[in-house]
Design a protein around this motif. Structure first.
Motif, short mmCIF file in Angstrom:
data_model
loop_
_atom_site.label_atom_id
_atom_site.label_comp_id
_atom_site.label_asym_id
_atom_site.label_seq_id
_atom_site.Cartn_x
_atom_site.Cartn_y
_atom_site.Cartn_z
N LEU A 65 0.85 -1.18 0.00
CA LEU A 65 0.00 0.00 0.00
C LEU A 65 0.89 1.24 0.00
O LEU A 65 1.83 1.36 0.80
CB LEU A 65 -0.91 0.01 1.23
N ASP A 111 -11.54 6.49 5.35
CA ASP A 111 -12.58 5.74 6.05
C ASP A 111 -13.75 5.39 5.15
O ASP A 111 -14.37 4.33 5.29
CB ASP A 111 -13.09 6.53 7.26
N ASP A 131 -10.96 0.63 2.03
CA ASP A 131 -11.05 -0.83 2.06
C ASP A 131 -11.66 -1.37 0.77
O ASP A 131 -11.20 -2.39 0.24
CB ASP A 131 -11.87 -1.29 3.27
N VAL A 172 -9.07 -1.16 -2.00
CA VAL A 172 -8.08 -2.23 -1.86
C VAL A 172 -8.66 -3.55 -2.34
O VAL A 172 -8.01 -4.32 -3.06
CB VAL A 172 -7.61 -2.33 -0.40
N THR A 220 -3.62 -0.24 -4.95
CA THR A 220 -2.63 -0.19 -3.88
C THR A 220 -1.91 1.16 -3.81
O THR A 220 -1.23 1.43 -2.81
CB THR A 220 -1.57 -1.30 -4.04
N TRP A 252 -4.34 9.91 4.91
CA TRP A 252 -4.08 8.70 4.13
C TRP A 252 -2.77 8.05 4.55
O TRP A 252 -2.67 6.81 4.59
CB TRP A 252 -4.07 9.02 2.64
N TRP A 297 -3.45 6.10 7.62
CA TRP A 297 -4.17 4.86 7.28
C TRP A 297 -3.21 3.82 6.75
O TRP A 297 -3.26 2.65 7.16
CB TRP A 297 -5.26 5.17 6.24
N ARG A 298 -2.31 4.21 5.85
CA ARG A 298 -1.32 3.27 5.30
C ARG A 298 -0.49 2.66 6.42
O ARG A 298 -0.28 1.44 6.46
CB ARG A 298 -0.42 4.00 4.32
N ALA A 322 -1.19 2.39 9.58
CA ALA A 322 -1.99 1.51 10.45
C ALA A 322 -2.21 0.16 9.79
O ALA A 322 -2.18 -0.88 10.48
CB ALA A 322 -3.32 2.19 10.76
N ARG A 323 -2.43 0.15 8.47
CA ARG A 323 -2.62 -1.12 7.76
C ARG A 323 -1.33 -1.93 7.72
O ARG A 323 -1.36 -3.16 7.73
CB ARG A 323 -3.10 -0.86 6.35
N ALA A 324 -0.21 -1.24 7.66
CA ALA A 324 1.09 -1.96 7.59
C ALA A 324 1.41 -2.66 8.89
O ALA A 324 2.10 -3.66 8.90
CB ALA A 324 2.18 -0.97 7.22
#
Length: 256
Positions: A4, A217, A221, A224, A229, A248, A251-252, A254-256
């Motif tokens: 991402l 938000d 999702d 993705v 990506t 953003w 968010w990236r 947090a996802r990682a």
């Protein structure tokens, strides 16, 4: 296959260059992965005769200014430069940046650029055909250069034409940028997969890039899940507010 990533398009309009340079510095400090500009000669938003700066000379300056991010145009217009010249410009910026250039390219569409700078606008079909002829010439010039590029320069093609543009993506691109919404992205991604099958290529090799408005938000999702990506937020001058970009990036991370 693709992590991402977050991009920002620093739109080179309605601002002095010192403000653009400051926005680039802030964007790199925020933690974006890619910083783009665009390849036009006049503003696309706001005062149509407002301040504006040229794409590729700016990318050379960004190559020296930055140290970590990738840089490129979203996207460079194939009509404005001979393919061999564009290849050599890209190779030079690649070396200046230490291998951080992405060659974003498209067929072109903004009529005023063509008319005021003396380019033949042609038709959508002729411009896409010219792009198809240019891409192998660009890669051949890179291979014949001394020195060659520092890496295989990633080629990003922007556009969504289902019969021709997506075929060129399947044949030539490392990244595909979609200007479409979620449902159109899903459908065109499926069409791209069909073109990849026709040319014997794994569609997963091609990174899906999308332009986004609003925060993650509401949409991240789903995008993705649709295969995207690389998420790019456009910001305009003169203030270049990066608060949405920071959202953003968080968010990236947090996802990682």
């Amino acid at each position: 296959m693709h992590p991402l990533r977050i991009g920002v398009q620093i739109q080179p309009q309605q601002a002095d260059y010192r403000q653009i340079r400051d926005a680039v510095a802030r964007a790199e400090d925020v933690g974006v992965d890619v910083i783009f500009n665009w390849d036009h000669f006049f503003p696309l938003h706001g005062d149509p005769d407002g301040k504006h700066f040229e794409c590729w000379t700016m990318l050379g300056a960004w190559a020296e200014q930055t140290s970590r991010v990738e840089i490129g145009a979203l996207v460079s217009c194939n009509s404005y430069r001979n393919p061999e010249l564009l290849a050599d410009m890209a190779r030079t910026v690649d070396h200046i940046s230490g291998g951080r250039l992405v060659l974003g390219i498209g067929a072109g569409w903004f009529r005023r650029d063509y008319d005021e700078f003396g380019y033949d606008f042609g038709t959508a079909g002729s411009r896409i055909a010219e792009l198809g002829e240019a891409l192998p010439r660009i890669k051949a010039r890179w291979a014949a250069s001394n020195p060659v590029p520092t890496r295989d320069i990633p080629v990003l093609i922007g556009g969504g034409g289902e019969k021709k543009t997506l075929r060129l993506v399947a044949e030539h691109a490392d990244q595909w940028h979609s200007f479409a919404d979620l449902e159109v992205l899903r459908r065109k991604s499926g069409i791209l997969a069909e073109h990849c099958a026709a040319v014997g290529r794994d569609p997963a090799q091609i990174e899906r890039s999308v332009g986004v408005d609003g925060g993650p938000d509401e949409q991240a999702d789903q995008l993705v899940d649709a295969g995207a990506t690389l998420f790019t937020i456009g910001v305009g001058g003169p203030d270049y507010d990066l608060s949405g970009v920071q959202e953003w990036v968080r968010w990236r991370d947090a996802r990682a």
